[in-house]
Design an enzyme around this catalytic site. Sequence first.
Site, PDB file in Angstrom:
ATOM      1  N   TYR A  22       2.967 -33.755  69.968  1.00  0.00           N
ATOM      2  CA  TYR A  22       3.016 -34.707  71.101  1.00  0.00           C
ATOM      3  C   TYR A  22       3.115 -33.776  72.277  1.00  0.00           C
ATOM      4  O   TYR A  22       4.011 -34.048  73.190  1.00  0.00           O
ATOM      5  CB  TYR A  22       3.906 -35.690  71.137  1.00  0.00           C
ATOM      6  CG  TYR A  22       3.579 -36.701  69.962  1.00  0.00           C
ATOM      7  CD1 TYR A  22       2.676 -37.647  70.120  1.00  0.00           C
ATOM      8  CD2 TYR A  22       4.145 -36.838  68.740  1.00  0.00           C
ATOM      9  CE1 TYR A  22       2.440 -38.569  69.251  1.00  0.00           C
ATOM     10  CE2 TYR A  22       3.816 -37.481  67.773  1.00  0.00           C
ATOM     11  CZ  TYR A  22       2.812 -38.496  68.085  1.00  0.00           C
ATOM     12  OH  TYR A  22       2.349 -39.684  66.965  1.00  0.00           O
ATOM     13  N   TYR A 150       7.819 -47.502  64.286  1.00  0.00           N
ATOM     14  CA  TYR A 150       7.190 -46.275  64.263  1.00  0.00           C
ATOM     15  C   TYR A 150       6.974 -46.007  62.797  1.00  0.00           C
ATOM     16  O   TYR A 150       7.999 -46.046  61.867  1.00  0.00           O
ATOM     17  CB  TYR A 150       7.746 -45.264  64.903  1.00  0.00           C
ATOM     18  CG  TYR A 150       7.286 -43.968  64.569  1.00  0.00           C
ATOM     19  CD1 TYR A 150       6.176 -43.492  65.312  1.00  0.00           C
ATOM     20  CD2 TYR A 150       7.512 -42.930  63.590  1.00  0.00           C
ATOM     21  CE1 TYR A 150       5.189 -42.234  65.080  1.00  0.00           C
ATOM     22  CE2 TYR A 150       6.872 -41.557  63.356  1.00  0.00           C
ATOM     23  CZ  TYR A 150       5.600 -41.477  64.055  1.00  0.00           C
ATOM     24  OH  TYR A 150       4.875 -40.356  63.743  1.00  0.00           O
ATOM     25  N   ASP A 251      10.466 -49.259  55.333  1.00  0.00           N
ATOM     26  CA  ASP A 251      10.223 -47.808  55.739  1.00  0.00           C
ATOM     27  C   ASP A 251      11.592 -47.111  56.014  1.00  0.00           C
ATOM     28  O   ASP A 251      12.306 -47.416  57.144  1.00  0.00           O
ATOM     29  CB  ASP A 251       9.554 -47.810  56.969  1.00  0.00           C
ATOM     30  CG  ASP A 251       9.179 -46.200  57.386  1.00  0.00           C
ATOM     31  OD1 ASP A 251       9.980 -45.485  57.094  1.00  0.00           O
ATOM     32  OD2 ASP A 251       8.135 -46.219  58.093  1.00  0.00           O
ATOM     33  N   LYS A 280      11.917 -37.351  55.019  1.00  0.00           N
ATOM     34  CA  LYS A 280      12.806 -36.675  55.894  1.00  0.00           C
ATOM     35  C   LYS A 280      13.949 -36.110  55.312  1.00  0.00           C
ATOM     36  O   LYS A 280      14.068 -35.123  54.923  1.00  0.00           O
ATOM     37  CB  LYS A 280      13.378 -37.937  57.240  1.00  0.00           C
ATOM     38  CG  LYS A 280      12.181 -38.092  58.063  1.00  0.00           C
ATOM     39  CD  LYS A 280      12.489 -38.332  59.478  1.00  0.00           C
ATOM     40  CE  LYS A 280      11.191 -38.331  60.372  1.00  0.00           C
ATOM     41  NZ  LYS A 280      10.653 -39.267  60.711  1.00  0.00           N
TER      42      LYS A 280
HETATM   43  C1  PLP Z   1       9.230 -39.898  60.772  1.00  0.00           C
HETATM   44  C2  PLP Z   1       8.862 -41.317  60.118  1.00  0.00           C
HETATM   45  C3  PLP Z   1       7.919 -41.409  59.491  1.00  0.00           C
HETATM   46  C4  PLP Z   1       6.581 -40.272  59.341  1.00  0.00           C
HETATM   47  O1  PLP Z   1       6.959 -39.380  58.624  1.00  0.00           O
HETATM   48  P1  PLP Z   1       6.445 -37.960  58.664  1.00  0.00           P
HETATM   49  O2  PLP Z   1       7.103 -36.985  57.540  1.00  0.00           O
HETATM   50  O3  PLP Z   1       6.670 -37.387  59.943  1.00  0.00           O
HETATM   51  O4  PLP Z   1       4.969 -37.860  58.236  1.00  0.00           O
HETATM   52  C5  PLP Z   1       7.681 -42.777  59.046  1.00  0.00           C
HETATM   53  N1  PLP Z   1       8.299 -43.628  59.435  1.00  0.00           N
HETATM   54  C6  PLP Z   1       9.446 -43.402  59.820  1.00  0.00           C
HETATM   55  C7  PLP Z   1      10.421 -44.687  60.109  1.00  0.00           C
HETATM   56  C8  PLP Z   1       9.989 -42.105  60.285  1.00  0.00           C
HETATM   57  O5  PLP Z   1      11.043 -42.114  61.154  1.00  0.00           O
END
Ligand code: PLP
Length: 433
Positions: A22, A150, A251, A280
């Site tokens: 970004y 997100y 998520d 992550k």
């Molecule tokens: C970072 C993130 C993603 C995307 O993960 P990437 O490894 O960057 O593709 C999806 N959902 C949430 C909640 C995130 O924090």
Amino acid sequence: MNNYLSDANWLEFEKNHVWHPYAPLEGALPPYPVKSAQGVYLTLEDGRKLIDGMSSWWSAIHGYNHPILNQAAKAQLDSMSHVMFGGLTHRPAAELAARLVSLTPEPLEKVFLCDSGSVSVEVAIKLAIQYWAAVGQPGKQRMLTVRRGYHGDTAGAMAVCDPETGMHHLFTQILTQQFFAEAPSVVRDEDWQDSDIANFRSLIETHHDQIAAVIIEPIVQGAGGMRFYAPEYLRQVRGLCDKFKILLIADEIATGFGRTGKMFACEHAGISPDIICLGKAMTGGYLSLAAVLTTAEISRTISANPPGAFMHGPTFMANPLACAIANASVDLLLDSPWQERIPAMTEAFANHLQPCLAWDGVADVRWIGGIGVLELEQPVNLTSITRRFVDKGIWARPFGRLVYVMPPYVIDDKELETLLSALTQTVAEEFMG
Ligand SMILES: *Cc1c(COP(=O)(O)O)cnc(C)c1O
């Protein structure tokens, strides 16, 4: 290996040829070159040391250059770094699956290992759609989510990010149009009001026969605005999904592995999703790896119906090197005093951030687990605020009106004190002159 670039010009080359997230290719403030990282410190090429407040975007929970993670990586390298997962398997994948099945809420027990968080979101969405096709309801193909979310940068994930503030509005025309409920706004169960979920409920009542799944970040909405919401919202979402026969995708890519004070944020609400996405922090920030877990019922239904397999399979699926590091990282977490360290962080956030609420220019302060947030009234000047952070020996990466930190769990009291003092002092200088 011979260097292509000289010590004198590699940075100049980098600046002209390498994209950053970004950011314009030749940005106003060139990125800071990091020479090495150790514990909670990033060491820049010029020798300056910065206390890391970001855990490299939620991931480096054990700090950098950890001897146990290094050892796991080296041991795995010496046996194999990768083999294809089609028709072959390996111990590191099984070991990781066993850990994830045991840690995540029941009844999640079937594991899909993939490359990144965004890909895991694609996998989760495809699992939900394929499940409904398998049970003879192919009309259920859309997602319902909440605003301010997100979920990643690939097309399926972009389609469930906040449609206005989600950084992806340029691509709206090519994305599947999903259903968006108002973002949750009540923060604490004590303040719960049924009106907070009214919009979500009415969308589900009207469109349930088209909706395959609800996808939501439990308790903490991360990159969409660092917003927190009441566990009661999540419990009601679970109840509505059950009532209207819709799958729930949690998520937990940002929140998983202890960040909110629970191993997984769903535990704040005592609910269990049908599908969970993890990423992550799973490898302690060493390599990109993500996982999707689902139930036996969903897996069985997909496998037992045409085409008889789940239709996804990335080249680097279940990469053994990443799995081996993830196993070591999960064990390290479980052996560590994270359940004491996270509340210690929460307390430090409260002490340092609460007073800032009285300042001009500060709109809100909030914290949960190992996440501390200062929300400002105006967007930050990224160049100038970053310079001030680096001059004070800390690393943070604000976006928009948000200055926030989620330090490695191994940060000690003194380092946390330094980080938070420098952070708040910088905000004071930037906004109060
Ligand atoms: C970072 C993130 C993603 C995307 O993960 P990437 O490894 O960057 O593709 C999806 N959902 C949430 C909640 C995130 O924090």
